[in-house]
Design a protein around this motif. Structure first.
Motif, mmCIF file in Angstrom:
data_model
loop_
_atom_site.group_PDB
_atom_site.id
_atom_site.type_symbol
_atom_site.label_atom_id
_atom_site.label_comp_id
_atom_site.label_asym_id
_atom_site.label_seq_id
_atom_site.Cartn_x
_atom_site.Cartn_y
_atom_site.Cartn_z
ATOM 1 N N GLU A 195 0.847 -1.195 0.000
ATOM 2 C CA GLU A 195 0.000 0.000 0.000
ATOM 3 C C GLU A 195 0.885 1.248 0.000
ATOM 4 O OE1 GLU A 195 -2.802 0.533 3.244
ATOM 5 O OE2 GLU A 195 -3.477 2.445 2.409
ATOM 6 N N ARG A 223 4.008 10.763 2.427
ATOM 7 C CA ARG A 223 4.672 11.541 3.482
ATOM 8 C C ARG A 223 5.028 12.903 2.916
ATOM 9 N NH1 ARG A 223 2.662 8.065 5.608
ATOM 10 N NH2 ARG A 223 3.467 6.428 6.940
ATOM 11 N N ASP A 248 -11.560 0.685 2.268
ATOM 12 C CA ASP A 248 -10.614 0.967 3.355
ATOM 13 C C ASP A 248 -11.362 1.263 4.658
ATOM 14 O OD1 ASP A 248 -8.155 1.380 4.449
ATOM 15 O OD2 ASP A 248 -7.670 3.167 3.279
ATOM 16 N N GLU A 264 -0.450 -6.224 14.823
ATOM 17 C CA GLU A 264 0.772 -5.942 15.580
ATOM 18 C C GLU A 264 1.262 -7.114 16.425
ATOM 19 O OE1 GLU A 264 0.077 -2.355 17.817
ATOM 20 O OE2 GLU A 264 0.158 -1.088 16.036
ATOM 21 N N PHE A 320 2.364 -3.513 11.560
ATOM 22 C CA PHE A 320 3.744 -3.338 12.023
ATOM 23 C C PHE A 320 4.423 -4.657 12.369
ATOM 24 C CE2 PHE A 320 2.772 1.255 13.647
ATOM 25 C CZ PHE A 320 2.652 1.664 12.328
HETATM 26 P P1 C2E Z 1 -4.973 3.933 5.681
HETATM 27 O O1 C2E Z 1 -5.125 3.939 4.213
HETATM 28 O O2 C2E Z 1 -5.956 3.143 6.469
HETATM 29 O O3 C2E Z 1 -3.492 3.439 5.943
HETATM 30 C C1 C2E Z 1 -3.095 2.668 7.033
HETATM 31 C C2 C2E Z 1 -2.476 3.515 8.102
HETATM 32 O O4 C2E Z 1 -2.242 2.705 9.262
HETATM 33 C C3 C2E Z 1 -1.118 4.062 7.726
HETATM 34 O O5 C2E Z 1 -0.981 5.309 8.392
HETATM 35 C C4 C2E Z 1 -0.155 3.038 8.328
HETATM 36 O O6 C2E Z 1 1.124 3.553 8.590
HETATM 37 C C5 C2E Z 1 -0.882 2.722 9.609
HETATM 38 N N1 C2E Z 1 -0.545 1.376 10.088
HETATM 39 C C6 C2E Z 1 -0.289 0.278 9.366
HETATM 40 N N2 C2E Z 1 -0.030 -0.788 10.142
HETATM 41 C C7 C2E Z 1 -0.144 -0.360 11.416
HETATM 42 C C8 C2E Z 1 0.008 -1.014 12.699
HETATM 43 O O7 C2E Z 1 0.292 -2.200 12.819
HETATM 44 N N3 C2E Z 1 -0.205 -0.224 13.815
HETATM 45 C C9 C2E Z 1 -0.524 1.093 13.717
HETATM 46 N N4 C2E Z 1 -0.700 1.767 14.862
HETATM 47 N N5 C2E Z 1 -0.664 1.729 12.533
HETATM 48 C C10 C2E Z 1 -0.478 1.009 11.391
HETATM 49 P P2 C2E Z 1 -0.501 6.626 7.639
HETATM 50 O O8 C2E Z 1 0.576 6.316 6.658
HETATM 51 O O9 C2E Z 1 -0.269 7.647 8.678
HETATM 52 O O10 C2E Z 1 -1.784 7.022 6.791
HETATM 53 C C11 C2E Z 1 -2.955 7.440 7.429
HETATM 54 C C12 C2E Z 1 -4.072 7.615 6.457
HETATM 55 O O11 C2E Z 1 -3.821 8.706 5.568
HETATM 56 C C13 C2E Z 1 -4.283 6.414 5.552
HETATM 57 O O12 C2E Z 1 -5.005 5.428 6.245
HETATM 58 C C14 C2E Z 1 -5.053 7.045 4.412
HETATM 59 O O13 C2E Z 1 -6.412 7.171 4.729
HETATM 60 C C15 C2E Z 1 -4.447 8.428 4.342
HETATM 61 N N6 C2E Z 1 -3.456 8.450 3.250
HETATM 62 C C16 C2E Z 1 -2.186 8.008 3.223
HETATM 63 N N7 C2E Z 1 -1.637 8.185 2.015
HETATM 64 C C17 C2E Z 1 -2.588 8.739 1.223
HETATM 65 C C18 C2E Z 1 -2.648 9.156 -0.154
HETATM 66 O O14 C2E Z 1 -1.704 9.016 -0.937
HETATM 67 N N8 C2E Z 1 -3.841 9.713 -0.583
HETATM 68 C C19 C2E Z 1 -4.909 9.830 0.244
HETATM 69 N N9 C2E Z 1 -6.031 10.367 -0.257
HETATM 70 N N10 C2E Z 1 -4.894 9.445 1.527
HETATM 71 C C20 C2E Z 1 -3.749 8.911 2.021
#
Ligand code: C2E
Ligand code: MG
Ligand code: MG
Length: 311
Positions: A93, A97, A214, A273, A292
């Motif tokens: 996925e 950043r 999602d 996790e 993670f």
């Molecule tokens: P998402 O699409 O549900 O992505 C999963 C988020 O959960 C990611 O956070 C990831 O780092 C985090 N995550 C994955 N595994 C674990 C785990 O085991 N434990 C915990 N605590 N967290 C985990 P991230 O990268 O901060 O992204 C947050 C959200 O931001 C994403 O949720 C998505 O909705 C949005 N996002 C990220 N990249 C994009 C993008 O390119 N475009 C758009 N429109 N939204 C994005």
């Protein structure tokens, strides 16, 4: 007949605590209302002085974001998705950043994506993400890795009339096979304009592109759309995985897995996790996971290394 969802936002300013005249009081209430509209969860908010400070910070970030694409301040990380039974990597996925110039730390998407959505900058940013992720996906493909690339689509992007032609032309340009692109959308998108959604999803399906829902379970409770729309996969939201095997014994996760099974959809658990969570998921017939425990989001080099180690 179409179902219509109505939501109200309320901002509250209190006399004489917040203001001593009608004009100023109205401004405080408006400021609280704007803040309430921005927050997804709260539909009403009381005025507090921090709201003005937050608006300033938001404004500054939005201004900084305007040049971020040109200055190459965005990057993508990739989080592996694993088949827990075979140990194979089945997808990555793409997660965005943002590291502004002169800044030590990256800003996480939950902070800047909503701001980008408000100002429509999400369209350019989302296009960049799509293209960048597809190029990387093709690079992996050309090295023999047939794994899907997940790209998050904002509802603002999904609503754009040119979304289909954009995806079409990016796939052509990057030469990524369409069936290796998996677009992630949230439940809310599907509820907004059902007829239009159906058309877009059918077109994507006929192109071969996959669709995942999602954060499943956190949005609307109307499940009928799952049958109606051309959806391939459900991603169980992290909040239902987090406390397994404690608290509710994973009952919601279990129900979601069963639902997917009955509707013939793939299902993947987000935010895995611990080994206990893995055991629980496998026992309940969910073999795909992301979290993670397996890997944090990785940059391109780390992703290639990760794939090499798993070979
Ligand atoms: P998402 O699409 O549900 O992505 C999963 C988020 O959960 C990611 O956070 C990831 O780092 C985090 N995550 C994955 N595994 C674990 C785990 O085991 N434990 C915990 N605590 N967290 C985990 P991230 O990268 O901060 O992204 C947050 C959200 O931001 C994403 O949720 C998505 O909705 C949005 N996002 C990220 N990249 C994009 C993008 O390119 N475009 C758009 N429109 N939204 C994005
Ligand atoms: Mg996602
Ligand atoms: Mg998610």
């Amino acid at each position: 007949m179409e179902e219509v969802y109505i939501a109200a936002g309320i901002g509250v300013g209190i006399y004489p605590k917040d203001a001593d005249s009608f004009d100023v009081l109205l401004k405080t209430a408006t400021s609280a209302l704007n803040s309430a509209k921005r927050s997804k969860a709260n539909r009403f908010e009381f005025y507090n002085k921090d709201i003005n400070k937050q608006s300033m910070q938001k404004y500054e970030l939005q201004n900084k974001m305007r040049n971020a694409l040109l200055q190459h301040e965005f990057s993508l990380k990739y989080q592996p998705q694993i088949d827990m039974q075979s140990g194979q990597i089945i997808g990555m996925e793409a997660l965005i950043r943002w590291k502004p110039q002169n800044s030590e730390e990256s800003i996480m998407p939950y902070i800047f994506i909503p701001l980008a959505e408000e100002s429509a900058m999400i369209l350019q940013i989302g296009e960049w993400v799509l293209r960048e992720a597809c190029y990387f996906g093709h690079k992996l493909y050309s090295q023999g890795h047939k794994i899907s690339i997940g790209v998050n689509l904002s509802r603002i992007q999904f609503k754009e009339p040119y979304i289909i032609s954009l995806i079409h032309s990016v796939l052509k340009e990057t030469r990524l096979p369409a069936n290796l692109l998996e677009l992630e959308i949230t439940e809310g998108i599907l509820m907004e304009n059902q007829e239009e959604c159906e058309r877009i999803l059918n077109e994507l399906k006929s192109m071969g592109v996959k669709i995942a829902i999602d954060d499943f379970g956190t949005g609307y409770s109307s499940l009928s759309y799952l049958k109606k729309f051309a959806v391939d996969k459900i991603k169980i939201d992290r909040s239902f995985i987090k406390d397994i095997p404690n608290s509710d014994n994973g009952i919601i996760a279990k129900i979601i897995i069963e639902l997917a099974e009955n509707l013939n959809l793939s299902v993947i658990a987000e935010g895995v996790e611990t080994q206990e969570q893995v055991d629980f998921l496998i026992k309940n017939h969910c073999n795909q996971a992301q979290g993670f425990l397996f890997a944090k989001p990785l940059n391109e080099e780390e992703t290639l290394q990760f794939l090499k180690e798993k070979e």
